[in-house]
Design a protein around this motif. Structure first.
Motif: not given
Length: 324
Positions: A97-115
């Protein structure tokens, strides 16, 4: 609209509960995508009596914006746990789940991650070394040094060391490491928090900041030289200061943040001041990341009694932190 990825944390804890609660009523101007097992989330929503539609989200698809409709990036668990009963077999999925979230942030799909909170012991019991979100996210983003910052209102406390046994702390402190920590703290107070010239207070390690070497030499040999190096770089930093008096309102007033030497030097005061509303922020990353100030609370999982205040605060702060 700020697009935030929200990982649901340990599935047997309160993470699914509080994630469902905030995702049903997100902060204004925020689009939330939950990242976790959609079957677990549906089961927990039913257990809690939440009327919510959980919609699978494919990569590149905008998050749902209808009331009581929540987008979920499905990351399947090995086994669905009962509330309060964690299963180490799920450790790989939790890290995914962390890998998916980080990848989404790095590729610009997400603007930030909250855990939401994870249980370090459960992951380690699965044979996967894991010292915490902070260190794991540094590794996933290729970041050499990160800094853990806790925020409770106007009080900001950063840590020079994080999850270490106390006897290892003195050996973990170095002039270069502390200078780097101060540098990251000052940089991200400007970049993320918009403080033009942050003023940072640095704690000593020993009682009374070492009493001029009579109660330990770390202040003389390590902390003071690191402060001098930071000052030479133009950073506004003061110390080393005795921690027992620094955390009083009159002493804190001039400072924008405090750098504590170890976890239980700085965080008890901060959590006393704002537990349940405090936010964990990872500085130094190429992405925005915030988290709650509490653990998995297995005894509350599935009960409907979990307090989502810290998670709401983490979402609110993530939505305002600068990304430049």
């Amino acid at each position: 609209m700020r697009r935030l990825a929200l990982t649901v944390g340990e599935p047997a804890g309160i993470g699914p509960d509080i994630c469902l609660e905030v995702a049903r009523q997100p902060p204004a101007g925020v689009a939330i995508t939950l990242i976790g097992d959609i079957t677990l989330l549906r089961a927990r929503a039913s257990q809690l009596g939440y009327e919510v539609s959980l919609v699978p989200l494919a990569p590149g698809v905008p998050a749902a914006s209808l009331p009581n409709t929540v987008s979920v990036r499905h990351v399947p668990l090995a086994r669905l746990p009962d509330a309060g009963r964690p299963l180490p077999v799920n450790a790989p999925a939790l890290l995914e789940t962390l890998n998916v979230a980080v990848s989404g942030c790095l590729d610009g799909h997400f603007d930030g991650l909250v855990t939401a909170p994870l249980d370090k012991g459960v992951i380690c019991d699965a044979g996967v070394p894991f010292s915490g979100h902070t260190e794991y996210l540094a590794g996933r983003t290729g970041t050499e040094q990160v800094v853990m910052l806790l925020v409770a209102g106007a009080l900001r406390v950063a840590l020079a060391t994080t999850h270490l046994p106390l006897r290892q702390v003195p050996d973990a402190l170095s002039v270069s490491g502390l200078t780097g920590t101060v540098r990251i703290l000052a940089h991200d107070l400007r970049r993320r928090f918009g403080i033009a010239r942050p003023h940072i207070a640095v704690c000593g390690l020993n009682p009374h900041a070492g009493e001029r070497g009579h109660l330990g030499r770390e202040e003389i040999d390590v902390i003071a030289p690191a402060i001098a190096a930071a000052v030479a770089e133009g950073i506004d930093v003061t110390g080393p200061l005795p921690a027992d008096t620094l955390f009083t309102p009159s002493r804190l007033e001039p400072f924008d943040a405090v750098l504590a030497m170890y976890h239980d030097q700085g965080l008890p005061t901060l959590k006393y001041a704002g537990f349940g509303q405090a936010v964990n922020v990872t500085l130094g990353l190429p992405i925005v990341r915030t988290s709650v100030d509490h653990g998995t609370a297995y005894d509350l999982a599935g009960s409907g009694r979990a307090n989502a205040g810290s998670l709401r605060a983490a979402l609110d702060l993530a939505a305002t932190l600068g990304t430049g």
